[in-house]
Structure formats: structure tokens, C-alpha cells
Design a protein around this motif. Structure first.
Motif, PDB file in Angstrom:
ATOM      1  N   TYR A  91     -10.944  15.144  -2.988  1.00  0.00           N
ATOM      2  CA  TYR A  91      -9.406  15.563  -2.860  1.00  0.00           C
ATOM      3  C   TYR A  91      -8.291  14.804  -3.207  1.00  0.00           C
ATOM      4  CZ  TYR A  91     -11.947  18.834   0.464  1.00  0.00           C
ATOM      5  OH  TYR A  91     -12.925  19.764   0.760  1.00  0.00           O
ATOM      6  N   LEU A  92      -7.043  15.366  -3.754  1.00  0.00           N
ATOM      7  CA  LEU A  92      -6.322  14.393  -4.286  1.00  0.00           C
ATOM      8  C   LEU A  92      -5.353  13.827  -3.159  1.00  0.00           C
ATOM      9  CD1 LEU A  92      -4.453  14.084  -6.980  1.00  0.00           C
ATOM     10  CD2 LEU A  92      -2.790  15.903  -6.071  1.00  0.00           C
ATOM     11  N   ARG A  93      -5.218  12.621  -3.514  1.00  0.00           N
ATOM     12  CA  ARG A  93      -4.496  11.711  -2.416  1.00  0.00           C
ATOM     13  C   ARG A  93      -3.095  11.339  -3.061  1.00  0.00           C
ATOM     14  NH1 ARG A  93      -7.114  10.132   1.778  1.00  0.00           N
ATOM     15  NH2 ARG A  93      -6.203   8.142   2.189  1.00  0.00           N
ATOM     16  N   LYS A  94      -2.429  10.743  -2.148  1.00  0.00           N
ATOM     17  CA  LYS A  94      -0.885  10.476  -2.522  1.00  0.00           C
ATOM     18  C   LYS A  94      -0.527   9.021  -1.651  1.00  0.00           C
ATOM     19  CE  LYS A  94       1.535  13.356   0.968  1.00  0.00           C
ATOM     20  NZ  LYS A  94       2.488  14.471   1.130  1.00  0.00           N
ATOM     21  N   ALA A  95       0.698   8.389  -2.311  1.00  0.00           N
ATOM     22  CA  ALA A  95       1.232   7.285  -1.561  1.00  0.00           C
ATOM     23  C   ALA A  95       2.517   6.990  -1.980  1.00  0.00           C
ATOM     24  CB  ALA A  95       0.353   6.175  -1.480  1.00  0.00           C
ATOM     25  N   THR A  96       3.377   6.109  -1.152  1.00  0.00           N
ATOM     26  CA  THR A  96       4.469   5.825  -1.530  1.00  0.00           C
ATOM     27  C   THR A  96       4.767   4.467  -2.065  1.00  0.00           C
ATOM     28  OG1 THR A  96       5.560   7.800  -0.714  1.00  0.00           O
ATOM     29  CG2 THR A  96       7.161   5.807  -1.118  1.00  0.00           C
ATOM     30  N   VAL A  97       5.251   4.100  -3.065  1.00  0.00           N
ATOM     31  CA  VAL A  97       5.338   2.552  -3.248  1.00  0.00           C
ATOM     32  C   VAL A  97       6.763   2.288  -3.951  1.00  0.00           C
ATOM     33  CG1 VAL A  97       2.936   2.046  -3.872  1.00  0.00           C
ATOM     34  CG2 VAL A  97       4.587   3.008  -5.664  1.00  0.00           C
ATOM     35  N   PRO A  98       7.304   0.980  -3.581  1.00  0.00           N
ATOM     36  CA  PRO A  98       8.544   0.742  -4.076  1.00  0.00           C
ATOM     37  C   PRO A  98       8.641   0.202  -5.312  1.00  0.00           C
ATOM     38  CG  PRO A  98       7.665  -0.900  -2.396  1.00  0.00           C
ATOM     39  CD  PRO A  98       6.830   0.106  -2.453  1.00  0.00           C
ATOM     40  N   PHE A  99       9.920   0.346  -6.016  1.00  0.00           N
ATOM     41  CA  PHE A  99       9.940  -0.141  -7.253  1.00  0.00           C
ATOM     42  C   PHE A  99      10.171  -1.927  -7.052  1.00  0.00           C
ATOM     43  CE2 PHE A  99      13.722  -2.248  -9.801  1.00  0.00           C
ATOM     44  CZ  PHE A  99      13.037  -2.057 -11.078  1.00  0.00           C
ATOM     45  N   LEU A 100       9.495  -2.480  -7.931  1.00  0.00           N
ATOM     46  CA  LEU A 100       9.330  -3.998  -8.095  1.00  0.00           C
ATOM     47  C   LEU A 100      10.318  -4.436  -9.419  1.00  0.00           C
ATOM     48  CD1 LEU A 100       9.055  -6.631  -6.600  1.00  0.00           C
ATOM     49  CD2 LEU A 100       6.736  -6.615  -8.007  1.00  0.00           C
ATOM     50  N   ASP A 101      11.346  -5.129  -9.160  1.00  0.00           N
ATOM     51  CA  ASP A 101      11.931  -5.496 -10.297  1.00  0.00           C
ATOM     52  C   ASP A 101      11.423  -6.410 -11.154  1.00  0.00           C
ATOM     53  OD1 ASP A 101      12.466  -8.087  -9.271  1.00  0.00           O
ATOM     54  OD2 ASP A 101      14.459  -7.890  -8.678  1.00  0.00           O
ATOM     55  N   ASP A 102      11.858  -6.917 -12.745  1.00  0.00           N
ATOM     56  CA  ASP A 102      10.905  -7.606 -13.458  1.00  0.00           C
ATOM     57  C   ASP A 102      10.780  -9.138 -13.115  1.00  0.00           C
ATOM     58  OD1 ASP A 102      11.027  -5.368 -15.134  1.00  0.00           O
ATOM     59  OD2 ASP A 102      12.156  -6.328 -16.768  1.00  0.00           O
ATOM     60  N   ALA A 103      11.721  -9.406 -12.193  1.00  0.00           N
ATOM     61  CA  ALA A 103      11.547 -10.791 -11.931  1.00  0.00           C
ATOM     62  C   ALA A 103      10.352 -10.935 -10.720  1.00  0.00           C
ATOM     63  CB  ALA A 103      12.882 -11.228 -11.492  1.00  0.00           C
ATOM     64  N   GLY A 104      10.271  -9.907  -9.868  1.00  0.00           N
ATOM     65  CA  GLY A 104       9.315  -9.764  -9.049  1.00  0.00           C
ATOM     66  C   GLY A 104       7.824  -9.539  -9.461  1.00  0.00           C
ATOM     67  N   CYS A 105       7.943  -8.926 -10.762  1.00  0.00           N
ATOM     68  CA  CYS A 105       6.570  -8.752 -11.425  1.00  0.00           C
ATOM     69  C   CYS A 105       6.244  -9.790 -11.986  1.00  0.00           C
ATOM     70  CB  CYS A 105       6.780  -7.199 -12.214  1.00  0.00           C
ATOM     71  SG  CYS A 105       5.244  -6.802 -12.859  1.00  0.00           S
ATOM     72  N   ALA A 106       7.088 -10.394 -12.735  1.00  0.00           N
ATOM     73  CA  ALA A 106       6.641 -11.774 -13.445  1.00  0.00           C
ATOM     74  C   ALA A 106       6.159 -12.959 -12.383  1.00  0.00           C
ATOM     75  CB  ALA A 106       8.037 -12.375 -13.962  1.00  0.00           C
ATOM     76  N   ALA A 107       6.606 -12.887 -11.184  1.00  0.00           N
ATOM     77  CA  ALA A 107       6.162 -13.829 -10.120  1.00  0.00           C
ATOM     78  C   ALA A 107       4.799 -13.565  -9.647  1.00  0.00           C
ATOM     79  CB  ALA A 107       7.401 -13.817  -9.268  1.00  0.00           C
ATOM     80  N   SER A 108       4.527 -12.292  -9.975  1.00  0.00           N
ATOM     81  CA  SER A 108       3.075 -11.927  -9.535  1.00  0.00           C
ATOM     82  C   SER A 108       1.970 -12.425 -10.372  1.00  0.00           C
ATOM     83  CB  SER A 108       2.858 -10.467  -9.269  1.00  0.00           C
ATOM     84  OG  SER A 108       2.870  -9.883 -10.635  1.00  0.00           O
ATOM     85  N   SER A 109       0.770 -12.215  -9.932  1.00  0.00           N
ATOM     86  CA  SER A 109      -0.311 -12.624 -10.932  1.00  0.00           C
ATOM     87  C   SER A 109      -0.316 -12.142 -12.299  1.00  0.00           C
ATOM     88  CB  SER A 109      -1.670 -12.514 -10.268  1.00  0.00           C
ATOM     89  OG  SER A 109      -1.915 -11.063 -10.270  1.00  0.00           O
ATOM     90  N   TRP A 110       0.369 -10.877 -12.464  1.00  0.00           N
ATOM     91  CA  TRP A 110       0.490 -10.233 -13.847  1.00  0.00           C
ATOM     92  C   TRP A 110       1.298 -11.099 -14.829  1.00  0.00           C
ATOM     93  CZ3 TRP A 110      -2.740  -6.735 -14.168  1.00  0.00           C
ATOM     94  CH2 TRP A 110      -3.118  -5.792 -13.272  1.00  0.00           C
ATOM     95  N   GLY A 111       2.419 -11.815 -14.273  1.00  0.00           N
ATOM     96  CA  GLY A 111       3.262 -12.957 -14.861  1.00  0.00           C
ATOM     97  C   GLY A 111       2.370 -14.037 -15.210  1.00  0.00           C
ATOM     98  N   ASP A 112       1.930 -14.492 -14.253  1.00  0.00           N
ATOM     99  CA  ASP A 112       0.949 -15.690 -14.129  1.00  0.00           C
ATOM    100  C   ASP A 112      -0.252 -16.012 -15.572  1.00  0.00           C
ATOM    101  OD1 ASP A 112       2.471 -16.701 -12.165  1.00  0.00           O
ATOM    102  OD2 ASP A 112       0.893 -16.233 -10.660  1.00  0.00           O
ATOM    103  N   GLU A 113      -0.595 -14.395 -15.732  1.00  0.00           N
ATOM    104  CA  GLU A 113      -1.745 -14.261 -16.460  1.00  0.00           C
ATOM    105  C   GLU A 113      -1.148 -13.919 -17.922  1.00  0.00           C
ATOM    106  OE1 GLU A 113      -4.794 -12.130 -14.688  1.00  0.00           O
ATOM    107  OE2 GLU A 113      -4.797 -13.554 -13.021  1.00  0.00           O
ATOM    108  N   GLY A 114      -0.013 -13.645 -18.047  1.00  0.00           N
ATOM    109  CA  GLY A 114       0.625 -13.099 -19.288  1.00  0.00           C
ATOM    110  C   GLY A 114       0.522 -11.690 -19.639  1.00  0.00           C
ATOM    111  N   ASP A 115       0.253 -11.046 -18.366  1.00  0.00           N
ATOM    112  CA  ASP A 115      -0.185  -9.589 -18.521  1.00  0.00           C
ATOM    113  C   ASP A 115       1.121  -8.446 -18.378  1.00  0.00           C
ATOM    114  OD1 ASP A 115      -2.702  -9.857 -19.254  1.00  0.00           O
ATOM    115  OD2 ASP A 115      -3.437 -10.076 -17.107  1.00  0.00           O
TER     116      ASP A 115
END
Length: 267
Positions: free
Chosen positions: A166-190
Motif C-alpha cells: 500500500y502507498l505511504r506518505k509523510a511530510t518533510v521540511p525544506f532544508l536550505d543549501d547550507a544545512g544540506c552542505a553541513a550534512s554527510s552529503w556535503g561532507d562526502e561531496g555528494d
């Protein structure tokens, strides 16, 4: 923690998951490459109501999600398809939150356009025949890149868990570029600012896309018309790991190219 993230990212789903096996077959190991193995499920969500998101589709046997861009075109992730050109290998299921419902519509693919290069993780699938269901308009500017977004899919509800019937749903908040870059995505250059958008990833974690949700839309209501509009395409995730957001293709960046390739596929 880093070892766990290595196994979670690119939340790519095991291929060849039949609809009959949904709910009983494990999602399989997460791919660590950027190849065409499907991705990401909804963690921390709830079941969607019948007809709530009529533009949602499922791609099998790869186990990805997607959205109806037009009645005969599906927008999904590039890593969910093999290559541009004729392709009749995919079965698209639409029209019901229940993949085993007799009301669900099944249509074969006819052709594919696959965008090239990282981070352009998007693709269009031409259907063998149209599906008479509402479509999802894509954002052509960044004006809606704020607030809360909706994610939806048939993927697993935990890393390494089962695909969902069955299809599921959820709500997630926007994260700005600075916040994303500070996550492991930014750390790993992804993380590629301007071409990707992040959402979710609070300190508590637990709400995210995961195995089986790749290719599905990140969407929200249009501020003026109150209709759904697609902001992103599910690309990579950390499956709800605290502090790490979901990573999505920024649709507005590629909107002109998507429209061009859609017109070409229509011939």
C-alpha cells in the motif's frame, strides 16, 4: 555511523521484485553505485488514502516510484532505468494505492529518455498507451522551494525492510543549501547546490524516503491554485538517519530540458 550511511545511501532497491511478492520479500541490499538499480521507501509515514495522490505510479520489476508527467509519460529517477531508447521492459502500475487491487491499471513502457551525468538523476518513460489519471505539474521556478513537502511511495518502512503493498506518505521540511552542505552529503561531496534540494534530516531523524521510493516525487501545494506541484525527484537517502536529509533532484533546474525531451518522446 559512517559505515551505516555507506550502506544506506543511493537507497537503491533490489530489482526483480514482483507485485505478488510485495509484503513478503525483503528489499535487498542498497546499491552503493549510481547505476540503474532502484532506490529509496517512506519511513515514519502513514498509509495514503485511495485517490489522494492519483499521479503516483510504481515501476516494476525495478521497484521504483514515479509520477505522471503526462497521460503517457512518467517522470522518475535516471538510476531507475537502463538507457535512452526503445524499452518495453518496465510495467507501470497506477490508479490505486493497493498494488494488488483489481482497480489498478498496468501499462508497459515503450521508450525511455535517461538524463546523463551526476547529479541529473531524472528520466522520462514513454508509455505504450495513455493512462487516464491526473498528472503532476512540475515546478519551473524555485518559488516553491520552502516550507513542508510531501513524499510518497511503496518502499520499505525501515532500512532493509520489505517493500509495501500500500502507498505511504509523510511530510518533510525544506532544508536550505547550507544545512544540506553541513550534512554527510556535503561532507562526502555528494551535494550539488542549485541542482539538488534537501528535505528532512532533523536531529531526531525517522522520517525519510528509503529502499523502494526512488523516482517518486517531492511535492507540495501550489500557493495560488492549491494544486499539487512537483519540486523534486527522490534520488538518495539515509533512510531516516538523524541529521541526514533526503536528497532530491531540483526539478526547476531541469524543467526546460524535461519539457523538451517530453515533446520529443511525444514525436
Amino acid at each position: 555511523m559512517q559505515q551505516q550511511l555507506k550502506h544506506v545511501k543511493r537507497a537503491a532497491v533490489l530489482g526483480a521484485i514482483s507485485i505478488a511478492a510485495l509484503g513478503s520479500m525483503p528489499a535487498g541490499a542498497v546499491a552503493q553505485t549510481k547505476g540503474p538499480s532502484p532506490s529509496a521507501s517512506i519511513i515514519g509515514g502513514t498509509r495514503a488514502a485511495e485517490g489522494e495522490f492519483p499521479f503516483m505510479v510504481r515501476l516494476d520489476p525495478v521497484g521504483c516510484g514515479g509520477s505522471l508527467y503526462a497521460d503517457d509519460l512518467v517522470l522518475t529517477a535516471a538510476h531507475c532505468v537502463k538507457a535512452s531508447g526503445p524499452d518495453t521492459s518496465l510495467t507501470i502500475t497506477a490508479g490505486s494505492v493497493d498494488l494488488k487491487s483489481t482497480a489498478a491499471v498496468k501499462v508497459k513502457s515503450a521508450a525511455v529518455y535517461k538524463a546523463a551525468g551526476v547529479p541529473a538523476d531524472w528520466a522520462l518513460i514513454k508509455l505504450a498507451k495513455p493512462i487516464n489519471l491526473p498528472t503532476l505539474k512540475i515546478a519551473e521556478t524555485t518559488k516553491y522551494n520552502h516550507g513542508d513537502f510531501t513524499i510518497s511511495g511503496w518502499g520499505s518502512t525501515s532500512f532493509g525492510g520489505d517493500q509495501q503493498r500500500y502507498l505511504r506518505k509523510a511530510t518533510v521540511p525544506f532544508l536550505d543549501d547550507a544545512g544540506c552542505a553541513a550534512s554527510s552529503w556535503g561532507d562526502e561531496g555528494d551535494f550539488y547546490p542549485g541542482k539538488q534540494i534537501c528535505a528532512g534530516g532533523g536531529s531526531a531523524g525517522g522520517v525519510d524516503i528509503c529502499n523502494g521510493d526512488s523516482g517518486g516525487p517531492l511535492f507540495r501545494k501550489n500557493d495560488v491554485t492549491d494544486r499539487w506541484i512537483q519540486i523534486g525527484i527522490n534520488s538518495e537517502s539515509a533512510c531516516g538517519h538523524p541529521g541526514d536529509p533526503g536528497l532530491y533532484v531540483k526539478v526547476s533546474t531541469y524543467a526546460a530540458k524535461i519539457k523538451k525531451e517530453a515533446a520529443r518522446l511525444h514525436g
